[in-house]
Design a protein around this motif. Sequence first.
Motif, PDB file in Angstrom:
ATOM      1  N   LYS A  72       0.823  -1.208   0.000  1.00  0.00           N
ATOM      2  CA  LYS A  72       0.000   0.000   0.000  1.00  0.00           C
ATOM      3  C   LYS A  72       0.857   1.257   0.000  1.00  0.00           C
ATOM      4  O   LYS A  72       1.920   1.304   0.625  1.00  0.00           O
ATOM      5  N   VAL A  73       0.364   2.274  -0.695  1.00  0.00           N
ATOM      6  CA  VAL A  73       0.912   3.631  -0.623  1.00  0.00           C
ATOM      7  C   VAL A  73      -0.211   4.507  -0.075  1.00  0.00           C
ATOM      8  O   VAL A  73      -1.211   4.743  -0.756  1.00  0.00           O
ATOM      9  N   ILE A  74      -0.064   4.952   1.161  1.00  0.00           N
ATOM     10  CA  ILE A  74      -1.079   5.777   1.812  1.00  0.00           C
ATOM     11  C   ILE A  74      -0.554   7.204   1.876  1.00  0.00           C
ATOM     12  O   ILE A  74       0.466   7.480   2.520  1.00  0.00           O
ATOM     13  N   PHE A  75      -1.246   8.107   1.186  1.00  0.00           N
ATOM     14  CA  PHE A  75      -0.821   9.501   1.128  1.00  0.00           C
ATOM     15  C   PHE A  75      -1.927  10.389   1.666  1.00  0.00           C
ATOM     16  O   PHE A  75      -3.073  10.302   1.220  1.00  0.00           O
ATOM     17  N   ASN A  76      -1.572  11.202   2.635  1.00  0.00           N
ATOM     18  CA  ASN A  76      -2.528  12.152   3.216  1.00  0.00           C
ATOM     19  C   ASN A  76      -3.770  11.428   3.744  1.00  0.00           C
ATOM     20  O   ASN A  76      -4.891  11.935   3.652  1.00  0.00           O
ATOM     21  N   GLY A  77      -3.560  10.208   4.243  1.00  0.00           N
ATOM     22  CA  GLY A  77      -4.653   9.426   4.818  1.00  0.00           C
ATOM     23  C   GLY A  77      -5.449   8.610   3.827  1.00  0.00           C
ATOM     24  O   GLY A  77      -6.393   7.922   4.213  1.00  0.00           O
ATOM     25  N   HIS A  78      -5.072   8.635   2.544  1.00  0.00           N
ATOM     26  CA  HIS A  78      -5.823   7.919   1.508  1.00  0.00           C
ATOM     27  C   HIS A  78      -4.968   6.789   0.920  1.00  0.00           C
ATOM     28  O   HIS A  78      -3.802   7.011   0.568  1.00  0.00           O
ATOM     29  N   ASP A  79      -5.566   5.626   0.802  1.00  0.00           N
ATOM     30  CA  ASP A  79      -4.917   4.523   0.109  1.00  0.00           C
ATOM     31  C   ASP A  79      -5.030   4.799  -1.385  1.00  0.00           C
ATOM     32  O   ASP A  79      -6.124   4.762  -1.963  1.00  0.00           O
ATOM     33  N   MET A  80      -3.906   5.065  -2.035  1.00  0.00           N
ATOM     34  CA  MET A  80      -3.920   5.514  -3.431  1.00  0.00           C
ATOM     35  C   MET A  80      -4.512   4.465  -4.373  1.00  0.00           C
ATOM     36  O   MET A  80      -5.045   4.803  -5.430  1.00  0.00           O
ATOM     37  N   ALA A  81      -4.432   3.194  -3.997  1.00  0.00           N
ATOM     38  CA  ALA A  81      -4.940   2.133  -4.871  1.00  0.00           C
ATOM     39  C   ALA A  81      -6.464   2.055  -4.868  1.00  0.00           C
ATOM     40  O   ALA A  81      -7.055   1.484  -5.782  1.00  0.00           O
ATOM     41  N   ASN A  82      -7.104   2.626  -3.850  1.00  0.00           N
ATOM     42  CA  ASN A  82      -8.554   2.511  -3.728  1.00  0.00           C
ATOM     43  C   ASN A  82      -9.307   3.770  -4.152  1.00  0.00           C
ATOM     44  O   ASN A  82     -10.516   3.859  -3.972  1.00  0.00           O
ATOM     45  N   LEU A  83      -8.606   4.744  -4.713  1.00  0.00           N
ATOM     46  CA  LEU A  83      -9.245   5.992  -5.099  1.00  0.00           C
ATOM     47  C   LEU A  83      -9.866   5.883  -6.487  1.00  0.00           C
ATOM     48  O   LEU A  83      -9.362   5.165  -7.358  1.00  0.00           O
ATOM     49  N   SER A  84     -10.944   6.592  -6.693  1.00  0.00           N
ATOM     50  CA  SER A  84     -11.529   6.691  -8.030  1.00  0.00           C
ATOM     51  C   SER A  84     -10.633   7.558  -8.905  1.00  0.00           C
ATOM     52  O   SER A  84      -9.704   8.202  -8.408  1.00  0.00           O
ATOM     53  N   LYS A  85     -10.919   7.601 -10.202  1.00  0.00           N
ATOM     54  CA  LYS A  85     -10.099   8.403 -11.103  1.00  0.00           C
ATOM     55  C   LYS A  85     -10.138   9.880 -10.723  1.00  0.00           C
ATOM     56  O   LYS A  85      -9.121  10.570 -10.756  1.00  0.00           O
ATOM     57  N   GLN A  87     -10.757  11.128  -7.695  1.00  0.00           N
ATOM     58  CA  GLN A  87     -10.035  11.309  -6.436  1.00  0.00           C
ATOM     59  C   GLN A  87      -8.529  11.213  -6.653  1.00  0.00           C
ATOM     60  O   GLN A  87      -7.752  11.973  -6.057  1.00  0.00           O
ATOM     61  N   LEU A  88      -8.109  10.278  -7.507  1.00  0.00           N
ATOM     62  CA  LEU A  88      -6.687  10.124  -7.791  1.00  0.00           C
ATOM     63  C   LEU A  88      -6.138  11.361  -8.486  1.00  0.00           C
ATOM     64  O   LEU A  88      -5.022  11.798  -8.208  1.00  0.00           O
ATOM     65  N   ARG A  89      -6.913  11.932  -9.379  1.00  0.00           N
ATOM     66  CA  ARG A  89      -6.517  13.154 -10.074  1.00  0.00           C
ATOM     67  C   ARG A  89      -6.319  14.289  -9.076  1.00  0.00           C
ATOM     68  O   ARG A  89      -5.357  15.066  -9.168  1.00  0.00           O
ATOM     69  N   GLU A  90      -7.224  14.385  -8.108  1.00  0.00           N
ATOM     70  CA  GLU A  90      -7.124  15.431  -7.101  1.00  0.00           C
ATOM     71  C   GLU A  90      -5.910  15.227  -6.210  1.00  0.00           C
ATOM     72  O   GLU A  90      -5.169  16.176  -5.912  1.00  0.00           O
ATOM     73  N   GLN A  91      -5.667  13.988  -5.778  1.00  0.00           N
ATOM     74  CA  GLN A  91      -4.526  13.708  -4.917  1.00  0.00           C
ATOM     75  C   GLN A  91      -3.204  13.867  -5.659  1.00  0.00           C
ATOM     76  O   GLN A  91      -2.187  14.206  -5.061  1.00  0.00           O
ATOM     77  N   SER A  92      -3.215  13.614  -6.975  1.00  0.00           N
ATOM     78  CA  SER A  92      -1.969  13.705  -7.741  1.00  0.00           C
ATOM     79  C   SER A  92      -1.414  15.125  -7.758  1.00  0.00           C
ATOM     80  O   SER A  92      -0.218  15.324  -7.990  1.00  0.00           O
ATOM     81  N   ARG A  93      -2.258  16.121  -7.531  1.00  0.00           N
ATOM     82  CA  ARG A  93      -1.773  17.498  -7.445  1.00  0.00           C
ATOM     83  C   ARG A  93      -0.800  17.668  -6.287  1.00  0.00           C
ATOM     84  O   ARG A  93       0.068  18.543  -6.326  1.00  0.00           O
ATOM     85  N   ASN A  94      -0.976  16.851  -5.258  1.00  0.00           N
ATOM     86  CA  ASN A  94      -0.169  17.006  -4.043  1.00  0.00           C
ATOM     87  C   ASN A  94       1.133  16.213  -4.069  1.00  0.00           C
ATOM     88  O   ASN A  94       1.916  16.281  -3.119  1.00  0.00           O
TER      89      ASN A  94
END
Length: 337
Positions: A72-85, A87-94
Amino acid sequence: MSESLLQVQNVEKYFPIRGGLLFREVARVSAVNDVSLEVKLGETVGLVGESGCGKSTLGRVIAGLYKASSGKVIFNGHDMANLSKAQLREQSRNIQVIFQDPYESLNPRHAVGYILEEPFLIHRMGTSAERRKWVDELLDTVGLPADAKSKYPHEFSGGQRQRIGIARAIALKPKLIVCDEPVSALDVSIQSQIMNLLIDLQRDRGLAFLFIAHNLSVVKHCSDRIAIMYLGRIVEFADAHHLHERPLHPYSQALISAIPVPDPTIEPSRHILEGEVPSPANLPSGCHFHTRCPFAQERCRTDVPPLRDMKLKGEFHQVACHFAGEVSFAKLPSLIK
């Protein structure tokens, strides 16, 4: 204690080797093997190892450029593998990346102004006038003139191109930047300028860095904690000053002994490791380092040493060695050349 920003939990990444008439998988290259790592808010974690040890692959997994084979890669409290497209797009900004080669990472067909405006366009941020203003501010932040936006990457020096790469990385105000050997392709005289720029940006913007390099002296200059990687595994992870004062893993001891001493009157003790680095497609059993370790015993050949907390006077210090603290190159003067 600072809040955790990134948690890497038992991450593995392998690449299949295919062959035969049906192009089936015949073997695997294990680039990252059961790695766990943490980066806190505003912290710089250095990741050091020889070429081919898997450090850049790990950085790309964290940045989302590669998908982890497991873990698992957990970033800012979110498991990156379980995010929708979305949500992943939003987290990728960080999470942004500064690449090693500042020329290959910039599109030669685009002017610098468009290269820096592109992140805002992708994420649909601001009006045209606002984006132009932001581009001017980015150029000023990294020490480049405003007229640079009308030029192309080939018109700049290596150090200037890396400044452009840094400007692009900070454009969306990320929380974490993966620095993949950002100064190794630059002249020594320019390296310190880029390092100071990164340190200033971290102070002013509260950035966290995963700083990947093979040069321990560079990493020591900027890191709060340092992880040593060998053949896809973290073998030692400790506070930067403590690691340099008291490395516990034989591989770390050898790396630190190789740091150049700027005083010609001092005769440094070099710990020369014998043998070749094994192939990632055919990893040794047990401890991956046992084929080159002068202290290896039968247990090292069969049992994988866990990364365990040494609890040394309140210092953060983890090491993956069955005999950590019991062995030192100082006990083998014949190997010190």
